[in-house]
Design a protein around this motif. Structure first.
Motif, PDB file in Angstrom:
ATOM      1  N   LYS A  59      28.799 -31.814 -59.384  1.00 50.68           N
ATOM      2  CA  LYS A  59      28.020 -32.227 -58.224  1.00 50.68           C
ATOM      3  C   LYS A  59      28.896 -32.281 -56.977  1.00 50.68           C
ATOM      4  O   LYS A  59      28.515 -31.794 -55.890  1.00 50.68           O
ATOM      5  N   GLN A  63      28.510 -29.783 -53.751  1.00 51.28           N
ATOM      6  CA  GLN A  63      28.238 -30.388 -52.447  1.00 51.28           C
ATOM      7  C   GLN A  63      29.269 -29.944 -51.415  1.00 51.28           C
ATOM      8  O   GLN A  63      28.933 -29.734 -50.241  1.00 51.28           O
ATOM      9  N   LYS A  64      30.511 -29.778 -51.839  1.00 47.54           N
ATOM     10  CA  LYS A  64      31.541 -29.282 -50.926  1.00 47.54           C
ATOM     11  C   LYS A  64      31.224 -27.858 -50.479  1.00 47.54           C
ATOM     12  O   LYS A  64      31.583 -27.436 -49.375  1.00 47.54           O
ATOM     13  N   GLY A  66      28.323 -26.785 -49.960  1.00 51.22           N
ATOM     14  CA  GLY A  66      27.134 -26.801 -49.137  1.00 51.22           C
ATOM     15  C   GLY A  66      25.830 -26.850 -49.890  1.00 51.22           C
ATOM     16  O   GLY A  66      24.752 -26.762 -49.299  1.00 51.22           O
ATOM     17  N   SER A  67      25.873 -26.996 -51.207  1.00 48.61           N
ATOM     18  CA  SER A  67      24.647 -27.058 -52.009  1.00 48.61           C
ATOM     19  C   SER A  67      24.171 -28.499 -52.131  1.00 48.61           C
ATOM     20  O   SER A  67      24.973 -29.438 -52.121  1.00 48.61           O
ATOM     21  N   VAL A  68      22.859 -28.634 -52.240  1.00 53.66           N
ATOM     22  CA  VAL A  68      22.273 -29.952 -52.451  1.00 53.66           C
ATOM     23  C   VAL A  68      21.913 -30.082 -53.934  1.00 53.66           C
ATOM     24  O   VAL A  68      21.050 -29.361 -54.445  1.00 53.66           O
ATOM     25  N   VAL A  69      22.592 -30.984 -54.621  1.00 51.26           N
ATOM     26  CA  VAL A  69      22.402 -31.150 -56.066  1.00 51.26           C
ATOM     27  C   VAL A  69      22.164 -32.613 -56.382  1.00 51.26           C
ATOM     28  O   VAL A  69      22.897 -33.486 -55.910  1.00 51.26           O
ATOM     29  N   THR A  70      21.151 -32.883 -57.176  1.00 48.72           N
ATOM     30  CA  THR A  70      20.869 -34.267 -57.578  1.00 48.72           C
ATOM     31  C   THR A  70      21.659 -34.616 -58.839  1.00 48.72           C
ATOM     32  O   THR A  70      22.178 -33.730 -59.539  1.00 48.72           O
ATOM     33  N   GLN A  73      20.075 -32.926 -61.859  1.00 48.85           N
ATOM     34  CA  GLN A  73      20.376 -31.497 -61.986  1.00 48.85           C
ATOM     35  C   GLN A  73      21.790 -31.278 -62.505  1.00 48.85           C
ATOM     36  O   GLN A  73      22.023 -30.455 -63.393  1.00 48.85           O
TER      37      GLN A  73
END
Length: 223
Positions: A59, A63-64, A66-70, A73
């Motif tokens: 995660k 996120q680094k 640039g992706s949005v991950v919950t 997920q």
């Protein structure tokens, strides 16, 4: 420590070196590979691919980028990776079961003086009944008893492992799944202890003989 050292002398023929059939040597090395592989999968899943830590790592890295991950997920991906490794672990388990069956069948076809049961009976008889070669007999009896416990642990590992691998077929016994899993894991730790003792014994024996136990388990011994 000398009690755990394998010895090269044949207890039934003290003037001769032990021999190992090609089938037994094949089983020994294949078993070593399978057990090592199985333990490595456990180590990988309990460290590198631990669901919680690997999910947090993935995660953070995504996120680094640039992706949005919950969390859910990331956890699903981590769990899927862990499941893949457990799949490999299961295949190693099947191989272990096959090798156990091979070893049991081999016991019936081994030469009489190389049968495991006969060796442990001879050691018991020499130590407790005939009372000859008592030091050698005691050593052989201790070593063979340790191996017998090891074989028993492998059988328990195989049975419990098959239960866990085919738990859908044992739905009526689902309530004991956690207990079976605990037994499976407990046996693994004892086997790790056996491996440590075995390697220590072989190391000590090799220090005394330039062409020792390891060499005999490759070329068959008897020289």
């Amino acid at each position: 420590m000398s009690v755990i050292e394998p010895v090269k002398i044949d207890i039934d023929k003290p003037d001769q070196i032990k021999t190992y059939s090609s089938s037994l040597r094949l089983w020994h090395w294949l078993n070593a590979v399978v057990i090592t592989g199985s333990l490595l999968t456990v180590l990988i899943n309990s460290t590198i691919l631990d669901d919680r830590s690997s999910a947090a790592f993935m995660k953070g890295e995504l996120q680094k980028a640039g992706s949005v991950v919950t969390d859910k997920q990331a956890g699903s991906v981590a769990h899927a990776m862990s499941d893949n490794v457990w799949g490999i672990h299961i295949y190693f388990g099947y191989a272990l079961v096959a090798l156990l069956v091979f070893r049991l069948v081999l016991e019936f076809f081994q030469l009489a003086d190389q049968k495991f049961i006969r060796k442990i009976k001879s050691a018991y008889k020499d130590y407790y009944i005939i009372k000859k070669q008592r030091e050698l007999a005691r050593h052989e009896l201790v070593v063979k008893t340790i191996y017998a416990i090891f074989y028993l642990l492998l059988i328990i590992m195989a049975i419990t492992g098959l239960f866990l691998a085919f738990e859908d077929f044992f739905a009526p016994y689902k309530s004991i799944r956690n207990s079976v899993k605990d037994v499976h894991g407990f046996c693994m730790y004892i086997i790790l202890g056996f491996i440590a003792i075995h390697l220590a014994g072989v190391y000590l024996a090799e220090r005394k003989d330039s062409k020792g136990i390891v060499s005999d388990m490759i070329n068959g011994g008897g020289e």
